[in-house]
Design an enzyme around this catalytic site. Structure first.
Site, short mmCIF file in Angstrom:
data_model
loop_
_atom_site.label_atom_id
_atom_site.label_comp_id
_atom_site.label_asym_id
_atom_site.label_seq_id
_atom_site.Cartn_x
_atom_site.Cartn_y
_atom_site.Cartn_z
N LYS A 188 0.12 4.25 -0.28
CA LYS A 188 -0.51 5.44 0.31
C LYS A 188 -0.28 6.65 -0.60
CE LYS A 188 -0.12 3.16 4.73
NZ LYS A 188 0.00 3.24 6.18
N GLU A 223 -6.73 4.55 7.75
CA GLU A 223 -6.54 5.99 7.47
C GLU A 223 -7.79 6.57 6.82
OE1 GLU A 223 -2.81 5.43 5.46
OE2 GLU A 223 -1.94 4.84 7.38
N SER A 264 3.71 -2.28 10.24
CA SER A 264 5.16 -2.38 10.45
C SER A 264 5.71 -3.76 10.13
CB SER A 264 5.53 -1.94 11.88
OG SER A 264 5.13 -0.60 12.10
N GLY A 286 2.75 2.22 10.80
CA GLY A 286 3.70 3.32 10.67
C GLY A 286 4.42 3.67 11.97
N HIS A 341 -9.44 1.06 4.74
CA HIS A 341 -8.17 1.24 5.47
C HIS A 341 -8.38 2.15 6.66
CE1 HIS A 341 -4.05 2.42 6.36
NE2 HIS A 341 -3.70 1.30 5.77
N GLU A 380 -5.19 -4.96 10.41
CA GLU A 380 -4.19 -3.92 10.60
C GLU A 380 -4.45 -3.21 11.93
OE1 GLU A 380 -2.30 -2.77 6.65
OE2 GLU A 380 -3.91 -1.37 7.00
N ASN A 392 0.88 -1.18 0.00
CA ASN A 392 0.00 0.00 0.00
C ASN A 392 0.91 1.23 0.00
OD1 ASN A 392 -1.78 2.05 0.46
ND2 ASN A 392 -2.40 1.36 2.51
#
Ligand code: 13P
Length: 253
Positions: free
Chosen positions: A13, A98, A209, A170, A96, A164, A11
């Site tokens: 992003k 985000e 991660s 991150g 996702h 996730e 991904n």
């Protein structure tokens, strides 16, 4: 138990303009990515046509990072599933964290996007995961259960679920292999509730991660069937190392 071939999806992003997309894809195409593993990259929308051209005839799949639930209409800023299919794209990430936390995605809109994407012919990577606060309050499984509700209506043959944990995205803080397995086993039981024996063939990816150094241990867990990779997918060396480390890791016959 069905053998599930590992899937490693990158991904990207909001990284990689067209020039950087070319460099990254050309680098990946020059790598030996191992045998028993599927690889997919998900660049930003503006890079997708170029990525589609570069990947034609290769074994690396191509995905988008979101899509709308209608195929046309007054939806400023959105992209229709059919527009992705027109470019030769096979995959789309939906829900996702985000999108959920920054852009107000709900379980309802995520489920609508996923359904429409599948109807247009796309395979969906459907993301779920709890925040640190929710984990500390011991709400992980109830959150996952709620987030998974919309999955019941989907076609299991065009579905991958990505676990996730938001606290691992991150941050450099990875879920332990046991924490990942516990959540994945829970998700597998939900999938069995929806799709009975078909759930056995469904791949559940870990995201948060994942790096070359922890990929084999994570993907070696019985219900971890690959990874959805953020930061480490932006570098040819680390993404291809994760792909190679995951080859042949899937548990089963
Ligand atoms: P990182 O690998 O950078 O933690 O990102 C994970 C992720 O959000 C993939 O969708």
């Amino acid at each position: 138990m069905t053998h599930r071939r590992p899937l490693i999806a990158g991904n990207w992003k909001m990284h990689q303009n067209v020039a950087a997309t070319s460099a990254l894809i050309e680098g990946l195409l020059a790598e030996d990515l191992g045998g028993e593993v599927d690889a997919v990259v998900c660049p930003p929308f503006t890079s997708l046509p170029h990525a589609a051209m570069l990947l034609t005839g290769s074994k690396i799949g191509l995905g988008a990072q979101n899509c709308h639930w209608e195929n046309s209409g007054a939806f400023t800023g959105e992209i229709a599933p059919a527009m992705l299919v027109e470019l030769g794209i096979q995959w789309v990430i939906v829900g996702h964290s985000e999108r959920r936390t920054i852009f107000g995605e709900s379980d309802i809109t995520a489920a609508r996007r996923a359904k429409a994407a599948q109807e247009a012919g796309l395979a969906v990577i459907y993301c779920v995961g709890e925040t640190l606060e929710q984990r500390q309050a011991e709400k992980t499984f109830s959150i996952l259960e709620t987030q998974m509700a919309g999955v019941a209506d989907l076609d299991p043959t065009k579905l991958v679920v990505a676990y996730e944990p938001v606290w691992a995205i991150g941050t450099g803080q990875t879920a332990t292999a046991d924490q990942a397995q516990e959540a994945h086993a829970f998700l597998r039981r939900r999938l069995e509730g929806f799709f009975s024996s078909d759930a056995d063939a469904l791949r559940i990816l870990y995201g948060g991660s994942m790096k070359p150094g922890n990929a084999a241990e994570l993907v070696g867990m019985p219900d971890v069937d690959g990874g959805l990779i953020g930061g480490a997918s932006l570098d040819v060396g680390s993404f291809s190392a994760i792909i190679r480390a995951s080859a042949d890791c899937a548990v089963g016959d």
